[in-house]
Structure formats: structure tokens, C-alpha cells
Design an enzyme around this catalytic site. Sequence first.
Site, mmCIF file in Angstrom:
data_model
loop_
_atom_site.group_PDB
_atom_site.id
_atom_site.type_symbol
_atom_site.label_atom_id
_atom_site.label_comp_id
_atom_site.label_asym_id
_atom_site.label_seq_id
_atom_site.Cartn_x
_atom_site.Cartn_y
_atom_site.Cartn_z
ATOM 1 N N SER A 22 0.820 -1.211 0.000
ATOM 2 C CA SER A 22 0.000 0.000 0.000
ATOM 3 C C SER A 22 0.860 1.270 0.000
ATOM 4 C CB SER A 22 -0.962 -0.036 1.194
ATOM 5 O OG SER A 22 -1.911 0.987 1.120
ATOM 6 N N HIS A 66 -8.217 -4.618 -1.135
ATOM 7 C CA HIS A 66 -6.948 -4.041 -0.701
ATOM 8 C C HIS A 66 -6.509 -4.722 0.593
ATOM 9 C CE1 HIS A 66 -3.999 -0.764 -0.399
ATOM 10 N NE2 HIS A 66 -4.233 -0.776 0.898
ATOM 11 N N ASP A 98 -10.170 -2.806 -5.209
ATOM 12 C CA ASP A 98 -9.285 -1.876 -4.513
ATOM 13 C C ASP A 98 -9.283 -0.546 -5.264
ATOM 14 O OD1 ASP A 98 -7.219 -0.486 -3.299
ATOM 15 O OD2 ASP A 98 -5.701 -2.032 -3.591
#
Length: 347
Positions: free
Chosen positions: A192, A323, A293
Site C-alpha cells: 500500500s 486491498h 481496490d
Amino acid sequence: MKNTLKWVGILIFGIILLPLLAALFIYKKAVGKRDYDPEVLDNLEEAAQDYVKKKAPLSDVDSRYKYMRLAEKAIPAAKQIEIGDTEDKKIDGPAGKIPLRIYTPKEEGPYDIIIYFHGGGFITGGLQTHDTIARKLVQKTGARVVSVDYRLAPENPFPAAIEDAYATLLWAASHRTSLRNKNDQLIVAGDSTGANIAAVVAQLAKAKGQPEISKQILLYPATDIFSRDASVLYPSMDEFSEGYVLTKESLDKYFKLYLRNATDRKYDPLVAPIRSKDLSDLPKTFLVTAEYDPLRDQGEAYAEKLKNAGVPVFAKRFDKVPHDFMNTETAAAEETYNLIQEFLDEK
């Protein structure tokens, strides 16, 4: 006598009940409201459905304690992932000590050295919240992993995280012998916003000519920032704007806090690595994205831009996961670890 009993009652209330009420309030605050959309769960793997139910409050980024409280639920399970050893230490950084956790395999070295940057929107997360991912990387790949507890916004906005990340790279490069580095090359990795940091320091190392980075592992990376044109450039930003752990609203908050004192640099490649005008000669790249996501499209756009610049890229989208799926027990997570092992074994 009545007054005595009255004061005893007040004393008992103050000593026993008040702390209990306070603890209950903190617990409820930590657990948060379940704001996921039940209808979206049908699109996900069963293991991912359970994860979305538990992690939905991530959309509320106002409470770092809430995030930590939720993430730490996974720690007992993480400790069951057997590896050789862990060592917590602190190294000198540009603004004080940088905490690190070094994970060592059971096998004797030398090792590939992975410098890992945790996700959390630049404002949350740490060594504990990503203990599971670090341990699994060690167990699956046989690499030694150095997890970095870089400074967080809003107390330490951009470029604090990047400064700490690059300082850790330089430290690792100067300690290759003690780390038992296999080939005198480092690997950067992250998930991320941690993948954003990994991508940024890979570009920074190229620009500065040191240290040498052989590969980068980017897990559902944030490669651009949240902006008004984000939905035009990356349709997934609107398509999965809520209901799947990470939300469009939370991304907006993350970047505003991260760039608190540097809004004029929002398109700087040190913030948005996809904005770099020259991506040639960057390390061989492993990049995975998740179907559900909001960051999916910008991650895939970065993979394509790297390919067009002549960088060897392995890119894969995993279907039916959200995600942060590397923190789940999904088949996608297991396959990703296996693919990372193959990626590291490649010359």
C-alpha cells in the site's frame, strides 16, 4: 454513619467503576462501527469476506489507536509463523533513532536482504501491525527481512518517512557483512503506502547512485495521489470508493495529513512515483494488485509505465480480493508469497 457509607460508595465508584467504564469506552472506540456494505461481500473469497467485516473501520483514520487495536488482534497468529529469530534495534536517522525489526530464517545464510516498509496510509501502522507479512516473507522466501518503523504523519509529514526509509537503505548497505547479504544487493518491498515508499526510495537510490537495489516488491501500491483527476485517470477510485476496507474518503485524509506542509509537492515523484519523467534503469519489479481496490488502476498504470521504460516487470491482478489481502488467509495471499519466492530466485 450515612455519610461514611456515602463516601465509601463514592470511593468504590471512583476506584473500580470509573476505570471499567473508561476501558469499555476505549474498547468500543477501538472496535469502531462496522461500516462495510453486506452486498459487496458476495464478490469476495470467503476468507476475504471475514477480513472486510473486521477491518471495515479502516475508513476512519482519525484514531490511530483504533487501527492498532484492530491490527494487533492478528499478533498471536503471527507468532505461530515459525522463523529463526527476530531482533529489535534502533539505528541513527536524520531526526533521531529509527526502530527496526530484523527477521532471520531458520536456515543459515547468506541471505537476500529485503527492506520492508509497512502500509497504513502514512499515518498508522508499525512493526507489530505488519509482523505477519514480515514473518511469512521470511518463511516462504528464506530471505532476511528488515522491517522499518519510519516516522508517521501528521506529527512527521512528508518527507520524514522517505528520509527514514532512505537512511535505512544506507545503513543496510553499510552492514551487508553483518546482515550476511548474499549478493551485495538490496531488495525493497512494501504494501500500500509502504509500497509507495519502496518505489520512491528505489527512484531515489537510482538518482543518488547508491545503494544498489536489485529488485522491488510492490504490493497493491499507491503510486499517485488522491486528487480531483484521480477518478478520470483511475476509474477504480470511484468504482470501489467504499465498502472494501480502503475507501476514497480515507485516501483523501491520508494524503492531506501526509502532505500537511507540502501541498505544492503533490505531484513530486517523491510523493507520486508514477509522475517521474524517467523510469528507466529501475530495479526489476514484482507488482500485484487487488480486483476490489480503489488503488488498483494506479498500481497497474505504474507497472505499465515501468514496462514501457524497459524495466523487467512481473505484474498480476488477483480477483475476488480487496486491498490489504496479504493479511488474509486467501488463496491469493498464499499464491503471492509463492510468486515472490520465484521472483527472488530469478537471476
